[in-house]
Design an enzyme around this catalytic site. Structure first.
Site, PDB file in Angstrom:
ATOM      1  N   THR A  42       1.138  -1.539   0.632  1.00 51.39           N
ATOM      2  CA  THR A  42       0.250   0.034   0.130  1.00 51.39           C
ATOM      3  C   THR A  42       0.708   0.836  -0.004  1.00 51.39           C
ATOM      4  OG1 THR A  42      -1.515  -1.276   1.419  1.00 51.39           O
ATOM      5  CG2 THR A  42      -1.568   1.152   1.687  1.00 51.39           C
ATOM      6  N   THR A 145      -0.099  -9.450   5.147  1.00 53.13           N
ATOM      7  CA  THR A 145      -0.802  -8.675   4.428  1.00 53.13           C
ATOM      8  C   THR A 145      -1.104  -7.754   4.443  1.00 53.13           C
ATOM      9  OG1 THR A 145      -2.076  -9.743   5.487  1.00 53.13           O
ATOM     10  CG2 THR A 145      -1.646 -11.291   3.982  1.00 53.13           C
ATOM     11  N   MET A 321      -1.782   2.202  12.350  1.00 53.17           N
ATOM     12  CA  MET A 321      -1.485   1.276  10.405  1.00 53.17           C
ATOM     13  C   MET A 321      -0.486   2.694  10.021  1.00 53.17           C
ATOM     14  SD  MET A 321      -4.432   0.176   9.476  1.00 53.17           S
ATOM     15  CE  MET A 321      -5.446  -1.970   9.991  1.00 53.17           C
ATOM     16  N   HIS A 324       6.015   3.033   9.052  1.00 52.92           N
ATOM     17  CA  HIS A 324       7.597   2.746   9.765  1.00 52.92           C
ATOM     18  C   HIS A 324       7.025   1.360  10.948  1.00 52.92           C
ATOM     19  CE1 HIS A 324       5.080   6.804  10.677  1.00 52.92           C
ATOM     20  NE2 HIS A 324       5.863   6.206  11.656  1.00 52.92           N
ATOM     21  N   HIS A 447      21.263  27.203  15.422  1.00 50.33           N
ATOM     22  CA  HIS A 447      20.811  28.393  14.843  1.00 50.33           C
ATOM     23  C   HIS A 447      21.154  29.214  13.932  1.00 50.33           C
ATOM     24  CE1 HIS A 447      18.251  32.671  15.151  1.00 50.33           C
ATOM     25  NE2 HIS A 447      19.873  32.833  15.148  1.00 50.33           N
TER      26      HIS A 447
END
Ligand code: FAD
Length: 468
Positions: A42, A145, A321, A324, A447
């Protein structure tokens, strides 16, 4: 060609392909099955990556149209070439999925294009995409899956007028009016893409604020930002009907607490009400793999299921879901299979919403700490007082740090800001090392960077920020 493997992985998303690579690195003979013709699941095909390609491109379009001028850049005649933008997205996907294929070759992982299903606890039958079947024998199998689009009863997704996230990644023209059902991450990201490209966008969300599950203050402020950007938010509202007509789609919704229904006419509806674990047709009942009450595969901390030799990771098991999270579980699970000690700290999984500004969060929210009766201090610092954010004209948002009242240990960090998605990594690292707010406050930050707002928020935990 042998059909016997040390490890068979079903699903080649970020969980599965990473597990396959880690398994191969550890000397296992690995096969990975996916029913898609490309690797990456996905995430790479219809999730994280195409959506980020469109978010970036549409952000540039919006900046060129509305932001350049304040930096002294006159850009006239900025036009959208949607076909080219979609092609950029498709090329991104092709490049990335091809990259995984290269890694599979490099690690000698056998890639099977087809649908896998258990016929016995160590046997997986693969219905090959180009016909025929092959049966593999596996010492260990990982179920990776993933998940599929969830829907509401009575709504038929046609991926043209009524689309899921997949259809919303490829709309052939900018809708005049897009209604997004669901004000979660995916709905707001894709809603933002089409709003930037010119659509009127209306969100209908069941809960009282957008981004359910995130810190309450973040949700409120982010809702205000979205409205300022021109999105219409109908909160505490439930969709009761979605009906196609000749001219478009009619969406009817009513207040959750009861009251008068409203109907909106639009040309496209995006159903973004979440995702459900993908376990259908895997033969899990045949081998007796236990599931939880939300149809996810039940696992222990080591990602083993109740059936010896069968493991599960990613969206198909409990937890957020997120790609990573799936990747880290893939590594840990492969290591456990190889006899090492793979662990994932599920308390410290960052979450990012890639809108503009971005929203990012790790650890506990204020609401969770209150519910658990944990006493905490809050340190907050607005980007309005951060020099780099001011120079960049990106002053919306803040960094908020929640630290234990007694020990000062950082328990949660929540950010709205242009670079929040990158900044949250610092918070996650600090939390993995058990840092206190004082530790972050005493760390020298470059900075001028937005990360100075993190240091200032840590100082604010102790009531001593410098720049506010
Ligand atoms: C629009 C969108 C945007 C997203 N953006 C982000 C983001 O920015 N960041 C983030 O962290 N997460 C994001 N996600 C979520 C992320 O995509 C998922 O959390 C992640 O892909 C889960 O990985 P996985 O390996 O568990 O499963 P998946 O990626 O879902 O992969 C599972 C694979 O298994 C295959 N499969 C299923 N059943 C079988 C079978 N029986 N045989 C063979 N193959 C099978 C599927 O075809 C699929 O390719 C997004 C999701 C969507 C939809």
């Amino acid at each position: 060609m042998s059909d016997d493997f040390d490890l068979v992985v079903i699903g080649a998303g970020p969980g599965g392909y990473v597990a396959a690579i880690r398994g191969a690195q550890l000397g296992l003979k690995v096969a990975c099955i996916d029913k898609r013709d490309t690797l990456g699941g996905t995430c790479l095909n219809v999730g994280c990556m195409p959506s980020k390609a469109l978010l970036h491109a549409s952000h540039l379009f919006e900046e060129a149209n509305h932001e350049f001028e304040k930096f002294g850049i006159k850009a006239t005649g900025v036009k959208l070439d949607l076909a080219a933008m979609l092609a950029h997205k498709d090329n991104t996907v092709t490049g990335l999925t091809g990259g995984i294929a290269f890694l599979f070759k490099k690690h000698k992982i056998e890639w099977l294009k087809g649908t896998g299903r258990f016929t016995a606890k160590n046997k997986i039958e693969v219905a090959l995409n180009d016909g025929g079947t092959r049966t593999l024998t596996a010492k260990n199998t990982i179920i990776a899956t993933g998940s599929d689009v969830a829907n509401l009863p009575g709504i038929e997704i046609d991926e043209k007028q009524i689309v899921s996230s997949t259809g919303a990644l490829s709309l052939p023209k900018v809708p005049k009016h897009l209604v997004v059902i669901g004000g979660g991450v995916i709905g707001l990201e894709l809603g933002s893409v089409w709003r930037r490209l010119g659509a009127e966008v209306t969100v209908v969300e069941f809960m009282d604020e957008v981004l359910p599950g995130m810190d309450g203050e973040v949700r409120k402020q982010f809702g205000r930002i979205l409205k300022k950007q021109g999105m219409t938010l109908n909160l505490s509202s439930k969709v009761t009907e979605v009906k196609k007509s000749k001219s478009g789609v009619k969406v009817t919704f009513e207040p959750v607490k009861g009251g008068d229904a409203q109907t909106i006419d639009c040309d496209v509806v995006l159903v973004a009400v979440g995702r459900r674990p993908y376990t259908h047709g895997l033969g899990l009942e045949t081998v007796g793999v236990a599931m939880d009450d939300r149809s996810r595969v039940k696992t222990g901390h080591d990602f083993s299921t109740n059936v010896p030799g069968i493991w599960a990771i990613g969206d198909v098991i409990a937890g957020p879901m997120l790609a990573h999270k799936a990747e880290d579980e893939g590594v840990a699970c492969a290591e456990n299979i190889a006899g090492l000690h793979g662990v994932v700290n599920h308390d410290i999984i960052p979450g990012v919403v890639y809108t503009s500004p971005e929203v990012a969060s790790v650890g506990k929210t204020e609401e969770e700490l209150k519910a658990a009766g944990v006493a905490y201090n809050v340190g907050k610092f607005p980007f309005l007082a951060n020099s780099r954010a001011k120079a960049n004209g990106q002053t919306e948002g803040f960094v908020k740090i929640l630290a234990d009242k007694t020990t000062d240990r950082v328990l949660g960090v929540h950010i709205i800001g242009a670079d929040a998605g990158n900044m949250i990594a610092q918070a996650a690292t600090a939390m993995e090392f058990g840092a206190s707010a004082e530790d972050i406050a005493l760390t020298c930050h470059a900075h001028p960077t937005e990360t100075e707002a993190m240091k200032e928020a840590a100082l604010a935990v102790h009531g001593r920020p410098i720049h506010i």
